[in-house]
Write a protein that holds these residues in place. Structure first.
Motif, PDB file in Angstrom:
ATOM      1  N   HIS A 109      -9.592 -13.287  16.064  1.00  0.00           N
ATOM      2  CA  HIS A 109      -8.894 -14.587  15.417  1.00  0.00           C
ATOM      3  C   HIS A 109      -9.668 -15.238  14.710  1.00  0.00           C
ATOM      4  CE1 HIS A 109      -6.246 -18.305  16.924  1.00  0.00           C
ATOM      5  NE2 HIS A 109      -6.308 -17.910  15.630  1.00  0.00           N
ATOM      6  N   HIS A 154      -7.441 -24.193  11.826  1.00  0.00           N
ATOM      7  CA  HIS A 154      -8.392 -23.263  12.501  1.00  0.00           C
ATOM      8  C   HIS A 154      -9.898 -24.032  12.313  1.00  0.00           C
ATOM      9  CE1 HIS A 154      -5.269 -19.995  11.864  1.00  0.00           C
ATOM     10  NE2 HIS A 154      -5.706 -19.609  13.292  1.00  0.00           N
ATOM     11  N   ASP A 238      -3.088 -23.600  18.391  1.00  0.00           N
ATOM     12  CA  ASP A 238      -2.517 -22.585  17.982  1.00  0.00           C
ATOM     13  C   ASP A 238      -1.626 -21.628  18.851  1.00  0.00           C
ATOM     14  OD1 ASP A 238      -2.161 -20.213  16.472  1.00  0.00           O
ATOM     15  OD2 ASP A 238      -4.228 -20.016  15.746  1.00  0.00           O
ATOM     16  N   HIS A 242      -0.990 -13.982  17.534  1.00  0.00           N
ATOM     17  CA  HIS A 242      -2.249 -13.615  17.437  1.00  0.00           C
ATOM     18  C   HIS A 242      -3.210 -14.485  18.461  1.00  0.00           C
ATOM     19  CE1 HIS A 242      -3.159 -16.206  13.679  1.00  0.00           C
ATOM     20  NE2 HIS A 242      -3.560 -16.886  14.610  1.00  0.00           N
TER      21      HIS A 242
HETATM   22 MN    MN Z   1      -4.529 -18.587  14.510  1.00  0.00          MN
END
Ligand code: MN
Length: 279
Positions: A109, A154, A238, A242
């Protein structure tokens, strides 16, 4: 954000936020005594104390707020040139969030997915601002929105997590959550439902609105669609596949429930203080 009206409680909370913020900044910067920024911060600190100790007028308070914002800009204003973003280091080892988030997920990630947003943002910025590819600008602006939001979200997400979570809100953000959502369980419930409602790829976000001077919850599709403009994200989750699929497969709900065990409420609290002081 000074919305004290005639409410002394709110005004005192505002001053405490300012003081806490100044302390945090001083600690983080760890400047030498004679650094010019250090002197500005110290004298700002003294001004807050003076205002606290007297019956200050609205003008004096507004003045104090303005000075705080200017100082905040001076401190946080390090400029990143176009096309020169870098992958920020993870603030803990890849396996630190186990068993809630596996080492392999964190590794991919951070080092693959996040890196690709950094690269995509740099590329878009080069095209828009440096090469000035005007015939394709529509395309590159879309790339900037997608990769830029991906990179910025992120960067918050990693810091929003810690292996040493308090497992529940603390300090000023705790009070604000109770004021705005009634209680911590109410907030947690709504945020969890919001995260579960995301279809496919996206985020759940706790944000602060400087205009409304309160918190809100929003989901975002991909990284950039349906976001609420002019708000500041404090806590982001998130929920792209993924982020959990390798470990949880189709059990997105379980990933979301487990994620609450690694929330870094210290970080959420400092973001809230920064947002409410400087927003
Ligand atoms: Mn992500």
């Amino acid at each position: 954000m000074l919305h004290r009206g005639d409410d002394m409680k709110e005004f005192n909370l505002y001053l405490s936020n300012l003081e806490k913020w100044v302390e945090d900044v001083l600690q983080k910067l760890n400047l030498e005594d004679n650094h010019p920024l250090n002197q500005s911060i110290q004298s700002y600190r003294e001004e807050i104390a003076t205002v606290r100790n007297k019956n200050a007028s609205v003008d004096e308070l507004k003045n104090l707020e303005l000075k705080g914002r200017k100082l905040f800009k001076q401190i946080t204003g390090r400029r990143i040139p176009y096309g020169e973003h870098q992958l920020p280091p993870l603030p803990y080892p890849y396996d630190a969030l186990e068993p809630y988030i596996s080492k392999r997920i964190m590794e991919l990630h951070h080092s693959k997915h996040h890196q690709s947003y950094v690269d995509g943002l740099n590329k878009a910025e080069q095209e828009i601002y440096i090469k000035k590819s005007s015939s394709e600008i529509k395309h590159w602006l879309r790339e900037q929105a997608f990769n830029g939001s991906g990179h910025y979200l992120h960067s918050i997400f990693w810091k929003n997590m810690t292996p040493n979570s308090t497992k529940e809100p603390i300090k000023q953000i705790k009070k604000q959550i109770e004021t705005d959502f009634g209680s911590w369980p109410n907030f947690k419930g709504t945020f969890t439902e919001a995260a579960n409602s995301v279809e496919g790829v996206g985020w759940a976000i706790l944000f602060y609105s400087p205009k409304a001077n309160r918190l809100g919850i929003q989901t975002i599709e991909k990284h950039q669609l349906f976001s609420v403009s002019n708000t500041l994200p404090l806590l982001v989750l998130d929920v792209w596949e993924h982020a959990y699929y390798l470990q949880y497969q189709t059990e997105k709900g379980k990933y979301i429930d487990n994620w609450w065990n690694v929330v870094n409420w210290e970080d959420v609290n400092s973001r809230f203080i920064n947002a409410s002081v400087a927003g």
